[in-house]
Design an enzyme around this catalytic site. Structure first.
Site, PDB file in Angstrom:
ATOM      1  N   HIS A  36     -64.694 -37.756   8.473  1.00  0.00           N
ATOM      2  CA  HIS A  36     -63.426 -38.041   9.160  1.00  0.00           C
ATOM      3  C   HIS A  36     -62.244 -37.648   8.279  1.00  0.00           C
ATOM      4  CE1 HIS A  36     -60.442 -40.295  11.540  1.00  0.00           C
ATOM      5  NE2 HIS A  36     -59.935 -40.640  10.363  1.00  0.00           N
ATOM      6  N   GLU A  37     -62.282 -38.058   7.009  1.00  0.00           N
ATOM      7  CA  GLU A  37     -61.174 -37.717   6.114  1.00  0.00           C
ATOM      8  C   GLU A  37     -61.110 -36.210   5.874  1.00  0.00           C
ATOM      9  OE1 GLU A  37     -58.938 -39.771   5.543  1.00  0.00           O
ATOM     10  OE2 GLU A  37     -60.023 -41.534   6.256  1.00  0.00           O
ATOM     11  N   HIS A  59     -59.091 -34.560   8.440  1.00  0.00           N
ATOM     12  CA  HIS A  59     -57.647 -34.520   8.189  1.00  0.00           C
ATOM     13  C   HIS A  59     -57.280 -33.317   7.309  1.00  0.00           C
ATOM     14  CE1 HIS A  59     -56.630 -38.130  10.247  1.00  0.00           C
ATOM     15  NE2 HIS A  59     -57.328 -38.918   9.467  1.00  0.00           N
TER      16      HIS A  59
END
Length: 230
Positions: A101-102, A105
């Protein structure tokens, strides 16, 4: 964050506050559950982050360990992806989901994803609004100043807008994460389901935070209208 007064308008915010409390419980319990489920790949969160970055041709982002629990984040200013200890060195489904998920980004930053850019531009406004907005509104209520209350409302609107813009950014990062984990066969279909549950629980916290901000904004509007009618 938003302030509290014992008045009937608190009923506007109460459901969102209850949802936020539940969301915090849900994300911790789901994360802890899948923190005990090891992935078949035996790759750690740091491994996944590095590999996904390289797969996407991103070579200028570093991956670091950071203290705390669920403190994982991507810093676009320093091009640094920071993973908490129980994500960085863990091969659990929870760790891989959060790390991916990170990384999502970082990929958003690399492709110049418009909602992410917009959110970054709102950071100063959000910081000022979340601090000055409630203070000005509180002073306005105490001293019966409609001007200060409305000024606080305007400031806090910036903080609420930041929360709203955060939603598509977070949802998109999770979507990217799950697709990449499956595309590169880092997780099988059953494992993807577990990682998805972790990310869905995390997404609920953002939804709840947004509803709390909107609730407080509506409450300020109601209080402002009530003051104008007096």
């Amino acid at each position: 964050m938003p302030f509290f007064f014992f008045d009937p308008t608190m009923i506007i915010v109460l459901p969102a506050i209850l949802l936020a409390l539940y969301a915090q419980f849900k994300v911790k319990s789901t994360f802890n559950k899948y923190l005990d489920v090891r992935s078949k790949s035996n790759l750690t969160g740091a491994d996944i982050a590095y590999q996904l970055l390289r797969n996407e041709g991103i070579n200028d982002v570093s991956v670091e360990r950071v203290s705390g629990e669920l403190t994982d984040h991507y810093d676009p200013r320093s091009k640094t992806l920071r993973l908490s200890s129980n994500v960085y060195g863990s091969s659990s489904l929870a760790a891989l989901g959060v790390a991916a998920h990170e990384t999502g980004h970082a990929i958003q930053d690399n492709v110049d994803y418009a909602p992410l850019r917009f959110r970054h531009s709102l950071v100063p406004v959000a910081n000022l609004g979340s601090q000055a907005g409630p203070f000005l509104a509180m002073i306005g209520l105490i001293f019966g100043s409609g001007f200060l209350l409305n000024l606080g409302l305007i400031f806090f609107a910036g903080a609420a807008l930041f929360q709203i813009v955060t939603l598509p950014v977070e949802f998109n990062a999770s979507s990217r994460a799950l697709k990449l984990l499956e595309k590169h066969n880092y997780l099988d279909r059953q494992e993807i389901s577990g990682a998805k549950k972790v990310l869905n629980a995390a997404a609920l916290t953002y939804v709840a935070a947004t509803l709390v901000a909107i609730g407080h904004l509506i409450r300020l509007l109601v209080l402002s209208r009530m003051m104008d009618d007096d």
